[in-house]
Enzyme design. Structure first.
Site, short mmCIF file in Angstrom:
data_model
loop_
_atom_site.label_atom_id
_atom_site.label_comp_id
_atom_site.label_asym_id
_atom_site.label_seq_id
_atom_site.Cartn_x
_atom_site.Cartn_y
_atom_site.Cartn_z
N GLU A 1 -10.05 -5.49 2.80
CA GLU A 1 -8.50 -5.01 2.94
C GLU A 1 -7.86 -5.69 4.26
OE1 GLU A 1 -6.40 -1.93 0.89
OE2 GLU A 1 -6.54 -1.22 2.99
N ARG B 1 -19.84 7.99 -4.18
CA ARG B 1 -20.55 7.19 -3.30
C ARG B 1 -21.94 7.56 -2.87
NH1 ARG B 1 -15.23 5.59 0.82
NH2 ARG B 1 -14.41 4.20 -0.81
N TRP C 1 -11.10 -2.01 7.87
CA TRP C 1 -10.95 -1.61 6.36
C TRP C 1 -11.75 -2.84 5.58
CZ3 TRP C 1 -10.91 2.96 4.89
CH2 TRP C 1 -10.25 3.96 5.72
N TRP D 1 -3.82 5.61 -8.69
CA TRP D 1 -5.00 5.80 -8.15
C TRP D 1 -5.59 6.88 -8.76
CZ3 TRP D 1 -5.31 5.73 -1.95
CH2 TRP D 1 -4.27 4.79 -1.55
N GLN E 1 0.89 -1.24 0.06
CA GLN E 1 0.09 0.01 0.17
C GLN E 1 0.74 1.15 0.06
OE1 GLN E 1 -1.33 2.60 1.58
NE2 GLN E 1 -3.44 2.55 1.33
N HIS F 1 -2.42 -3.66 -0.05
CA HIS F 1 -3.33 -3.04 -0.77
C HIS F 1 -4.33 -4.13 -1.28
CE1 HIS F 1 -4.80 1.16 -2.88
NE2 HIS F 1 -5.73 0.53 -2.36
C1 5GW Z 1 -18.99 2.60 -3.00
C2 5GW Z 1 -19.05 3.36 -1.88
C3 5GW Z 1 -18.12 3.15 -0.93
C4 5GW Z 1 -17.15 2.14 -1.26
C5 5GW Z 1 -17.34 1.53 -2.38
C6 5GW Z 1 -18.06 1.67 -3.51
C7 5GW Z 1 -18.33 1.00 -4.75
C8 5GW Z 1 -16.98 0.24 -5.13
C9 5GW Z 1 -19.00 0.91 -5.59
O1 5GW Z 1 -19.95 1.81 -5.50
N1 5GW Z 1 -19.00 0.63 -6.90
C10 5GW Z 1 -17.87 -0.26 -7.03
O2 5GW Z 1 -17.92 -0.79 -8.08
N2 5GW Z 1 -16.94 -0.66 -5.96
C11 5GW Z 1 -15.76 -1.52 -6.32
O3 5GW Z 1 -15.12 -1.78 -5.40
C12 5GW Z 1 -14.76 -0.67 -7.37
O4 5GW Z 1 -14.25 -1.93 -8.04
C13 5GW Z 1 -14.00 -0.20 -6.24
O5 5GW Z 1 -12.61 0.29 -6.90
C14 5GW Z 1 -13.90 -1.11 -5.23
C15 5GW Z 1 -13.23 -0.71 -4.11
O6 5GW Z 1 -13.85 0.40 -3.49
P1 5GW Z 1 -13.25 1.73 -3.47
O7 5GW Z 1 -12.29 1.99 -4.63
O8 5GW Z 1 -14.12 2.96 -3.24
O9 5GW Z 1 -12.25 1.53 -2.19
P2 5GW Z 1 -10.74 2.41 -2.02
O10 5GW Z 1 -10.33 1.16 -0.68
O11 5GW Z 1 -10.26 2.20 -3.10
O12 5GW Z 1 -11.22 3.53 -1.19
#
Ligand code: 5GW
Ligand code: MN
Length: 360
Positions: free
Chosen positions: A309, A357, A306, A348, A239, A272
């Site tokens: 993760e 979101r 998390w 990223w 990460q 990560h």
């Molecule tokens: C939506 C709201 C909060 C957290 C995740 C989502 C979400 C994630 C979504 O609405 N739609 C979706 O396709 N994802 C999938 O989960 C995506 O592939 C996304 O890259 C993955 C992880 O969520 P991330 O990228 O928001 O998480 P972090 O750890 O990168 O912030």
């Protein structure tokens, strides 16, 4: 009938059945393989014993090369990896897994090895709700340009709305398979349920189709070649914000109630969940263990800090990955200038949580 022991220890039984054809039976690692080799009748040149031997040796060498080509793990670390090429960073774990940084690998050796084996690499990605509109197209176009260029790739794309799948034209050797998945109502579950879906997909498709695979977040973009140096049995991503941090700073799950619990001062690295990979079998084990942990936690009315993760970090703490990728393989430009980062392969996308979101 002649019986010969080949220098490599294989027994050759050669039956010469008339002048029309020669049949060879050879013992290969305990399996009997029958091969019928026809010699054209019209070819009237008599084949002397020496010629036959010469021809068979050539044929055998080709065959054994072919067989060797299909055997995994014959490439030694020293053949392709220069641990000392980046003295300013750590390039080996204490369990001797390579940590791949830019310029620690010999691309030509890897190309030679994997091209002969004609590897296929899978890449799973989820794009649900607003993540589909916002990130998928950029992710796929950049992956088409930079992910395993020159090798067969299958993109496994999971979406909640098939009609929104971006219709991009992929380069040669690339295909995609698109699957519809249900949108979980809680965002934590969208992320965690990926573990369940990936495991199911490995069983139904991936294990028949690819040699290695990666699972990635969609909110990222490939910036330069992401190649064969990343392939291994079990691959984990450092990460970017934590790769130099002390263990006690790692955001592991610290509640013993959770199956993802790692006691303070323990652990190796903070990995990560936006990138993990390996062989389909190893990734299957990982996704099933993480999913089981997530379900047990739900039964205990707890949830790891998390989410997936935390479970991934627990899994890699117990089951050490065989290769680690430097933060160049998943960099956050928000960190700012950093002389360790020579060549960013994947980065990223800016987090616009307010936008993507909301209502998700
Ligand atoms: C939506 C709201 C909060 C957290 C995740 C989502 C979400 C994630 C979504 O609405 N739609 C979706 O396709 N994802 C999938 O989960 C995506 O592939 C996304 O890259 C993955 C992880 O969520 P991330 O990228 O928001 O998480 P972090 O750890 O990168 O912030
Ligand atoms: Mn992400």
């Amino acid at each position: 009938m002649e019986i010969k022991m080949h220098p490599r220890g294989m027994a050759f039984l050669i039956f010469c059945l008339g002048s029309g054809f020669v049949s060879v039976v050879y013992l290969n690692r305990g399996d009997w393989t029958f091969l019928w080799m026809y010699r054209e009748k019209s070819q009237e040149i008599p084949i002397s014993k020496n010629q036959t031997e010469h021809w068979l040796t050539n044929w055998f060498n080709c065959r054994s090369q072919d067989t060797a080509d299909k055997e995994p793990n014959t490439l030694q670390l020293d053949d392709w990896f220069h641990a000392s090429a980046r003295p300013e960073v750590s390039t080996l774990t204490d369990w001797s897994a390579p940590i791949v940084w830019d310029s620690t690998f010999k691309r030509s050796v890897l190309e030679d090895y994997y091209s002969k084996r004609k590897v296929t690499v899978g890449l799973t990605v989820f794009a649900i709700g607003k993540y589909l509109d916002k990130y998928l197209k950029t992710f796929l176009i950049s992956a088409d340009n930079f992910f395993m260029v020159g090798h067969k790739v299958i993109f496994y794309v999971m979406v909640d709305d098939l009609s929104k799948m971006p219709l991009i034209e992929l380069g040669p050797l690339r295909t995609f398979k698109v699957f519809q998945v249900n949108k979980e109502s809680r965002w934590q579950d969208i992320s965690m349920m990926r573990m369940k879906t990936i495991g199911d997909l490995i069983e139904s498709h991936i294990k028949y189709e690819v040699d290695f695979m990666f699972c990635m977040d969609v909110d990222q973009v490939f910036q330069s070649d992401y190649g064969l140096e990343t392939l291994d049995e079990s691959v984990a991503q450092l990460q970017a914000w934590f790769y130099k941090a002390d263990k006690e700073k790692f955001t592991y799950e610290r509640d013993p109630q959770s199956t993802a619990y790692i006691p303070s001062m323990q652990g190796d690295y903070y990995y990560h969940a936006a990138v993990f990979g390996g062989t389909p079998l190893r990734v299957f084990n990982l996704t099933r263990e993480c999913y089981e942990g997530i379900i047990k936690d739900k039964e205990r009315n707890t949830e790891a800090i998390w989410h997936d993760e935390s479970h991934l970090n627990k899994y890699y703490f117990i089951n050490k990955p065989t290769k680690l990728l430097s933060p160049e393989y998943c960099w956050d430009y928000k960190i700012g200038k950093n002389s360790d980062i020579k060549n960013v392969k994947l980065s990223w996308m800016p987090k616009e949580y307010g936008e993507v979101r909301s209502n998700s």
